[in-house]
Design a protein around this motif. Structure first.
Motif, PDB file in Angstrom:
ATOM      1  N   PHE A  54       0.897  -1.153  -0.018  1.00 30.69           N
ATOM      2  CA  PHE A  54       0.034   0.047   0.087  1.00 30.69           C
ATOM      3  C   PHE A  54       0.886   1.221   0.137  1.00 30.69           C
ATOM      4  O   PHE A  54       1.685   1.274   0.858  1.00 30.69           O
ATOM      5  N   TYR A  55       0.703   2.099  -1.127  1.00 30.89           N
ATOM      6  CA  TYR A  55       1.263   3.412  -1.116  1.00 30.89           C
ATOM      7  C   TYR A  55       0.612   4.600  -0.730  1.00 30.89           C
ATOM      8  O   TYR A  55      -0.760   4.812  -1.517  1.00 30.89           O
ATOM      9  N   ARG A  56       0.952   5.436   0.053  1.00 27.94           N
ATOM     10  CA  ARG A  56       0.385   6.769   0.250  1.00 27.94           C
ATOM     11  C   ARG A  56       1.409   8.049  -0.004  1.00 27.94           C
ATOM     12  O   ARG A  56       2.387   7.967   0.428  1.00 27.94           O
ATOM     13  N   ASN A  57       0.925   8.782  -0.636  1.00 28.99           N
ATOM     14  CA  ASN A  57       1.722  10.114  -1.273  1.00 28.99           C
ATOM     15  C   ASN A  57       3.077   9.634  -2.064  1.00 28.99           C
ATOM     16  O   ASN A  57       4.147   9.924  -1.659  1.00 28.99           O
ATOM     17  N   GLY A  58       2.928   8.291  -2.600  1.00 31.39           N
ATOM     18  CA  GLY A  58       4.138   7.805  -3.141  1.00 31.39           C
ATOM     19  C   GLY A  58       5.151   6.960  -2.269  1.00 31.39           C
ATOM     20  O   GLY A  58       6.143   6.407  -2.891  1.00 31.39           O
ATOM     21  N   THR A  59       4.831   6.843  -0.873  1.00 30.38           N
ATOM     22  CA  THR A  59       5.718   6.193  -0.241  1.00 30.38           C
ATOM     23  C   THR A  59       4.938   4.747   0.295  1.00 30.38           C
ATOM     24  O   THR A  59       3.726   4.945   0.760  1.00 30.38           O
ATOM     25  N   LEU A  60       5.678   3.756   0.473  1.00 25.64           N
ATOM     26  CA  LEU A  60       5.219   2.515   1.160  1.00 25.64           C
ATOM     27  C   LEU A  60       4.859   2.336   2.365  1.00 25.64           C
ATOM     28  O   LEU A  60       5.520   2.985   3.180  1.00 25.64           O
ATOM     29  N   SER A  61       3.754   2.230   2.712  1.00 26.88           N
ATOM     30  CA  SER A  61       2.813   2.190   4.279  1.00 26.88           C
ATOM     31  C   SER A  61       3.064   0.774   4.643  1.00 26.88           C
ATOM     32  O   SER A  61       2.125   0.223   4.209  1.00 26.88           O
ATOM     33  N   GLU A  62       3.986   0.434   5.525  1.00 30.32           N
ATOM     34  CA  GLU A  62       3.957  -0.843   6.135  1.00 30.32           C
ATOM     35  C   GLU A  62       2.672  -1.179   6.791  1.00 30.32           C
ATOM     36  O   GLU A  62       2.359  -2.408   6.627  1.00 30.32           O
ATOM     37  N   GLN A  63       2.447  -0.172   7.662  1.00 26.02           N
ATOM     38  CA  GLN A  63       0.992  -0.680   8.270  1.00 26.02           C
ATOM     39  C   GLN A  63      -0.069  -0.693   7.483  1.00 26.02           C
ATOM     40  O   GLN A  63      -0.846  -1.858   7.918  1.00 26.02           O
ATOM     41  N   GLU A  64      -0.147  -0.268   6.353  1.00 21.76           N
ATOM     42  CA  GLU A  64      -1.477  -0.444   5.430  1.00 21.76           C
ATOM     43  C   GLU A  64      -1.432  -1.450   4.437  1.00 21.76           C
ATOM     44  O   GLU A  64      -2.235  -1.934   3.881  1.00 21.76           O
ATOM     45  N   SER A  65      -0.104  -1.967   4.219  1.00 25.13           N
ATOM     46  CA  SER A  65       0.288  -3.347   3.505  1.00 25.13           C
ATOM     47  C   SER A  65      -0.381  -4.592   4.223  1.00 25.13           C
ATOM     48  O   SER A  65      -0.321  -4.530   5.468  1.00 25.13           O
ATOM     49  N   TYR A  66      -0.638  -5.413   3.712  1.00 20.63           N
ATOM     50  CA  TYR A  66      -1.096  -6.569   4.288  1.00 20.63           C
ATOM     51  C   TYR A  66      -0.630  -7.902   3.298  1.00 20.63           C
ATOM     52  O   TYR A  66      -0.518  -7.921   2.085  1.00 20.63           O
ATOM     53  N   ASP A  67      -0.928  -9.160   3.988  1.00 24.23           N
ATOM     54  CA  ASP A  67      -0.491 -10.457   3.400  1.00 24.23           C
ATOM     55  C   ASP A  67      -1.971 -11.171   3.942  1.00 24.23           C
ATOM     56  O   ASP A  67      -1.991 -11.631   5.027  1.00 24.23           O
ATOM     57  N   SER A  68      -2.997 -11.502   2.828  1.00 18.88           N
ATOM     58  CA  SER A  68      -4.130 -12.067   3.309  1.00 18.88           C
ATOM     59  C   SER A  68      -4.631 -13.300   2.625  1.00 18.88           C
ATOM     60  O   SER A  68      -4.064 -13.603   1.430  1.00 18.88           O
ATOM     61  N   HIS A  69      -5.208 -14.420   3.476  1.00 17.30           N
ATOM     62  CA  HIS A  69      -5.612 -15.485   2.790  1.00 17.30           C
ATOM     63  C   HIS A  69      -7.227 -15.450   2.934  1.00 17.30           C
ATOM     64  O   HIS A  69      -7.730 -15.381   3.913  1.00 17.30           O
ATOM     65  N   LEU A  70      -7.939 -15.734   2.039  1.00 16.37           N
ATOM     66  CA  LEU A  70      -9.263 -15.733   1.987  1.00 16.37           C
ATOM     67  C   LEU A  70      -9.940 -16.939   1.077  1.00 16.37           C
ATOM     68  O   LEU A  70      -9.470 -17.023  -0.059  1.00 16.37           O
ATOM     69  N   LYS A  71     -11.105 -17.228   1.647  1.00 13.88           N
ATOM     70  CA  LYS A  71     -11.779 -18.219   0.539  1.00 13.88           C
ATOM     71  C   LYS A  71     -13.056 -17.250   0.204  1.00 13.88           C
ATOM     72  O   LYS A  71     -13.569 -16.660   0.802  1.00 13.88           O
ATOM     73  N   VAL A  72     -13.088 -17.147  -1.223  1.00 17.48           N
ATOM     74  CA  VAL A  72     -13.951 -16.402  -1.755  1.00 17.48           C
ATOM     75  C   VAL A  72     -15.004 -17.228  -2.677  1.00 17.48           C
ATOM     76  O   VAL A  72     -14.613 -18.077  -3.413  1.00 17.48           O
ATOM     77  N   ARG A  73     -16.407 -16.911  -2.763  1.00 15.32           N
ATOM     78  CA  ARG A  73     -17.216 -17.174  -3.812  1.00 15.32           C
ATOM     79  C   ARG A  73     -17.440 -16.322  -4.714  1.00 15.32           C
ATOM     80  O   ARG A  73     -17.648 -15.134  -4.388  1.00 15.32           O
ATOM     81  N   TYR A  74     -17.596 -16.792  -6.158  1.00 12.54           N
ATOM     82  CA  TYR A  74     -17.827 -15.757  -7.184  1.00 12.54           C
ATOM     83  C   TYR A  74     -19.167 -16.183  -7.705  1.00 12.54           C
ATOM     84  O   TYR A  74     -18.948 -17.487  -8.260  1.00 12.54           O
ATOM     85  N   ASP A  75     -20.133 -15.570  -7.921  1.00 12.52           N
ATOM     86  CA  ASP A  75     -21.273 -15.978  -8.801  1.00 12.52           C
ATOM     87  C   ASP A  75     -20.882 -15.426 -10.256  1.00 12.52           C
ATOM     88  O   ASP A  75     -20.749 -14.288 -10.293  1.00 12.52           O
ATOM     89  N   VAL A  76     -21.147 -16.074 -11.202  1.00  7.95           N
ATOM     90  CA  VAL A  76     -20.516 -15.545 -12.719  1.00  7.95           C
ATOM     91  C   VAL A  76     -21.625 -16.074 -13.565  1.00  7.95           C
ATOM     92  O   VAL A  76     -22.619 -16.887 -13.368  1.00  7.95           O
ATOM     93  N   VAL A  77     -21.717 -15.019 -14.607  1.00  9.11           N
ATOM     94  CA  VAL A  77     -22.967 -15.160 -15.572  1.00  9.11           C
ATOM     95  C   VAL A  77     -22.411 -15.005 -16.915  1.00  9.11           C
ATOM     96  O   VAL A  77     -21.170 -14.416 -17.112  1.00  9.11           O
ATOM     97  N   ARG A  78     -22.829 -15.930 -18.113  1.00  8.16           N
ATOM     98  CA  ARG A  78     -22.377 -15.824 -19.383  1.00  8.16           C
ATOM     99  C   ARG A  78     -23.157 -14.872 -20.269  1.00  8.16           C
ATOM    100  O   ARG A  78     -24.396 -15.125 -20.329  1.00  8.16           O
TER     101      ARG A  78
END
Length: 454
Positions: free
Chosen positions: A415-439
Motif C-alpha cells: 500500500f502506497y500513500r503519497n508515493g511512499t510505501l506504508s508498511e502499516q497499511e500493507s497486508y498479506d491475506s488468505h481468503l476463501k471467496v465465492r464468485y457468482d458468474v454469468v455468461r
C-alpha cells in the motif's frame, strides 16, 4: 476471532466483569474491541456479535445491527437490513421494559429508509433524542427559507453516516461507495424489497435467522485499513449500546419529545430523493406494461423479417466456441485471474478502470470505479501479488450460462500513500471467496463476490 470468543466466554460476555487474564477492565476492553473491529469484515463481525447477543447483551445487539446494516447496504441485500431492524427492535423493547436506556430511533429510521419505508423512517425521527443528528438532517434538508425536507435530509445524512462512521469499522468496506442512488437503482435491491413487501416477515430472533438471498456485491480481498488513533470520546460509565455511537455519544441530552409534521415532497429535485423514487417507478412501469401490452394478443399479423433466415443455420464453429467457454476449473481460474488483474489496475498507480468492464457486470464496475476515484483523490494506490487455488466449480442451467466458483486466494498488497510505501497499511491475506458468474455473449462476467470463512 477464536481468541476473542474465548475472551468473551471468560469475561461473561462483551460487557461482562469477570477476569479473563487480560488485565483490562470493562471500559478498557470495550475500547480494545472498538479498535479490533477494523480488522474484521462485516460478515465476521455480524456472526461474532450475534452469538454474544444471545446473552442478552445490549452492546452485542447494537454491534450486530451495525454489521447487518453495513453488510446489507454494501452488498445490495436488504435482507440484512431487515435483520438489523429486528436487532434494534429488541433493543427498543428492552428499554420500554425497564432495561438499558437505549435510544436507537435514528438507527431504526435508517433501516426503514433502506427498506423503502420512507413514512416509517420519518416517523422514527420524531422520537429520537439525538439532537446533533437531527440538526444535521434539518440542515441537509433545508432548501432556501422553506421548511426542511426531512426525507431529503435523512438521505443525505445516511450517506454521510455510512461513509464516515459505519464503513470505516469494517475491513472489507472501508472504500465502499455510500450512494443511495446506486443502492435503490440496483435490480437485486428492487426485487428483494418487492418480495419483502408482498411477504411480511414475522418478528423473530435475528441471531437464529438465516439469510436466504445471496449477497450481491461483496468484494474479495479489500484494501486493508491502517490502525487509527482512538477518536476522542468520553469514557462510558455504563456499557449501553448508546456509548457505541462514536460520532454523537458525548452529545446525548435528555429533552422532551418534539413532533413535527411529515413534509415529504415527492417533487423534490434532489438527486438522492430521485434515486429513492426509482423503486416506485420500477414497480409502476411493470404494472403499466402488463395492463397496456398483454401477452395474449390475438389477430395480429406475423412479423417475418426479410433480412435473416426463418430457420437458424447452425454455425460449424459454434460447438468449439461453446466448449472453450464451458465453466470448468481452467476457465474458473482464468476468470479469477482476469478479475484480480483488473482490480490491480483500477487501484494501482494509473487508476485504470477500463479492464473492469471486461470481467464485471455493470453494477460492480460502477462500485469499483468509485473505489478507484477514492484512491486517486487520497493519493493512494496498491500493488498486488496473487496465488489462486480453485476449490469448487458449479454450473447452472442448460446450456450453462450461470455458475459459482469457490476459490482460495492468497493476496499480498503493498500500500502506497503519497508515493511512499506504508508498511502499516500493507497486508498479506488468505481468503476463501465465492464468485457468482454469468455468461453473456459467450463471455463470463462476475456478478457477485462474497468472502467466506476459511
Amino acid at each position: 476471532i477464536k481468541l476473542l470468543e474465548r475472551m468473551f466466554q471468560r469475561r461473561g460476555g462483551i460487557d461482562g466483569q469477570l477476569d479473563d487474564g487480560s488485565g483490562l477492565n470493562v471500559d478498557e476492553f470495550l475500547h480494545f474491541l472498538q479498535q479490533i473491529r477494523e480488522k474484521l469484515t462485516a460478515a465476521e463481525q455480524e456472526e461474532l456479535f450475534a452469538k454474544q447477543a444471545q446473552r442478552s447483551s445490549g452492546v452485542a445487539k447494537y454491534l450486530a445491527a451495525c454489521a447487518a446494516i453495513a453488510r446489507g447496504f454494501a452488498y445490495l441485500n436488504p435482507n440484512y437490513i431487515l435483520k438489523a431492524q429486528q436487532w434494534l427492535t429488541q433493543l427498543q423493547k428492552g428499554r420500554k421494559q425497564g432495561g438499558s436506556q437505549t435510544d436507537v430511533y435514528l438507527e431504526q429510521a435508517i433501516c426503514a429508509l433502506l427498506l423503502g419505508q420512507t413514512e416509517t423512517a420519518i416517523n422514527k425521527l420524531q422520537y429520537s433524542q439525538e439532537q446533533d443528528a437531527i440538526a444535521e438532517i434539518q440542515a441537509y434538508g433545508r432548501q432556501q427559507e422553506d421548511e426542511p425536507d426531512w426525507l431529503l435530509g435523512l438521505c443525505r445524512y445516511v450517506e454521510q453516516w455510512l461513509q464516515s462512521v459505519l464503513f470505516p469499522k469494517f475491513l472489507d468496506l472501508t472504500y465502499y461507495s455510500s450512494s443511495l442512488k446506486d443502492y435503490f437503482a440496483s435490480e437485486s435491491v428492487q426485487q428483494t424489497l418487492e418480495t419483502l413487501e408482498t411477504e411480511p416477515t414475522q418478528p423473530q430472533d435475528p441471531s437464529t435467522e438465516a439469510i436466504q438471498t445471496t449477497p450481491s456485491t461483496e468484494q474479495s480481498l479489500p484494501p486493508a485499513r491502517a490502525p487509527q488513533q482512538q477518536r476522542s470520546r468520553s469514557v462510558p460509565q455504563k456499557q449501553s449500546p448508546s456509548s457505541w455511537k462514536p460520532h454523537r455519544q458525548s452529545h446525548r441530552k435528555k429533552r422532551t419529545t418534539v413532533r413535527w409534521p411529515i413534509t415529504v415532497l415527492v417533487g423534490t429535485s434532489g438527486v438522492l430523493l430521485g434515486a429513492l423514487l426509482l423503486l416506485g417507478l420500477y414497480r409502476a412501469g411493470n404494472a403499466l406494461w402488463s395492463n397496456w401490452f398483454p401477452s395474449n394478443i390475438e389477430g395480429e399479423p406475423l412479423s417475418l423479417p426479410v433480412n435473416q433466415p426463418l430457420v437458424n443455420i447452425p454455425n460449424p464453429n459454434q460447438n468449439q466456441v461453446q466448449q472453450s467457454q464451458e465453466l470448468n476449473e481452467e476457465k474458473a481460474k482464468d476468470i479469477i485471474k482476469r478479475w484480480l488483474a483488473a482490480k490491480g489496475q483500477a487501484l494501482g498507480p494509473d487508476y485504470n478502470t477500463e479492464p473492469l468492464q471486461e470481467i464485471l457486470v455493470p453494477s460492480l464496475v460502477s462500485q469499483w470505479r468509485q473505489s478507484a476515484k477514492t484512491f486517486q483523490r487520497n493519493n493512494t494506490y496498491q500493488k498486488y501479488q496473487h496465488e489462486i487455488t480453485i476449490e469448487q466449480v458449479k454450473s447452472q442451467g442448460e446450456p450453462a450460462n450461470k455458475g459459482t466458483i469457490i476459490a482460495n486466494v492468497h493476496e499480498i498488497s503493498k500500500f502506497y500513500r503519497n508515493g511512499t510505501l506504508s508498511e502499516q497499511e500493507s497486508y498479506d491475506s488468505h481468503l476463501k471467496v465465492r464468485y457468482d458468474v454469468v455468461r453473456q455473449d459467450q463471455n463470463w462476467f462476475i456478478q457477485e463476490i462474497e468472502p467466506l470463512n476459511l
